[in-house]
Design an enzyme around this catalytic site. Sequence first.
Site, mmCIF file in Angstrom:
data_model
loop_
_atom_site.group_PDB
_atom_site.id
_atom_site.type_symbol
_atom_site.label_atom_id
_atom_site.label_comp_id
_atom_site.label_asym_id
_atom_site.label_seq_id
_atom_site.Cartn_x
_atom_site.Cartn_y
_atom_site.Cartn_z
ATOM 1 N N HIS A 149 -16.578 -27.904 5.806
ATOM 2 C CA HIS A 149 -17.973 -28.313 5.703
ATOM 3 C C HIS A 149 -18.138 -29.514 4.767
ATOM 4 C CE1 HIS A 149 -22.343 -27.142 4.527
ATOM 5 N NE2 HIS A 149 -22.340 -27.753 5.704
ATOM 6 N N HIS A 204 -25.419 -36.297 3.888
ATOM 7 C CA HIS A 204 -26.146 -35.121 4.392
ATOM 8 C C HIS A 204 -27.652 -35.194 4.168
ATOM 9 C CE1 HIS A 204 -27.899 -31.057 4.201
ATOM 10 N NE2 HIS A 204 -27.111 -30.843 5.240
#
Length: 301
Positions: free
Chosen positions: A65, A107
Amino acid sequence: MPRPRANARPGVERPYSVRRTAASFTASLALVAVLAIDHTAATVYAAQPLGSLGLNDGVPLTIAHRGDPAAAPENTLPAFEAALRSGAEVLELDLRMTADEQVVVFHDDLLDRTTNASGPLADRTLAELRALDAGSWYGSAWAGTSIPTFDEFLPLLQRSEARALIELKGLWTVDALRPIIAGIYRHGVQDRVVLASFEVPTLLELWREAPSLHRAVIVRRLPDDPVDFAASVGASTVVTSMRSFRVDPDAAQMLQRSGLTVIVYTLNRGDLWQQALDLGVDGVVTDAPRRLAAVHSAQQG
């Protein structure tokens, strides 16, 4: 991928009425055509970058991730390099567009959490972003680490044997998507990437512009008819949370029988990893790829 907390992506969930439109009908016909050509859903499933051929003797793939955020600042080149060393088979990353239409790996919509600046990333040019420090927040040893461009990430992927799950944050037009698509083909990694999004319009634009690239639809919880929904956006992979399977534990196998790859996010505890293994999902997104890869190696041994 969002982290498993209630406020990770406010306002994302919305009704999926688009799957009842003409696009849904066209998508369903396309999926039927693929199955007719290849004869079985299993053949389609096996051909996917994150499909059944990627399984390690029945153990789900380890999907790092934002790289390996336990080893280096998330979504930076050092984090992806650390993820490759960890044994993860898949790198997960997020893409956003700058004010001058350059594609960067990042992100959040705001710069505040992981850089020395504040405000929306989309308001800054690439040159302005290059001047920022995206590492000091993580530790002094990482001071001066920069926000990478997608073009800087691609050679790292090309040199490795890993695959990539690439989330497109927010809405993307076809003009914005074209540099991403071109970069993927230029580096010859088109068979090792899956482009993912929560956004139906973005997935439909991808499908029209690059139908041969695999797409993943991300949903917090599975809709009533997840196979139909995935078909409506031309997705070969469904990325969702473990909550999707608490009501119907058989849903993962049902999706797989329909030719879909099933990924769950973001699991960082051993008990959750075991639940995912028991469900038979194809991949697990984790912030701890080194620990998960070690667990998987032990299970295989």
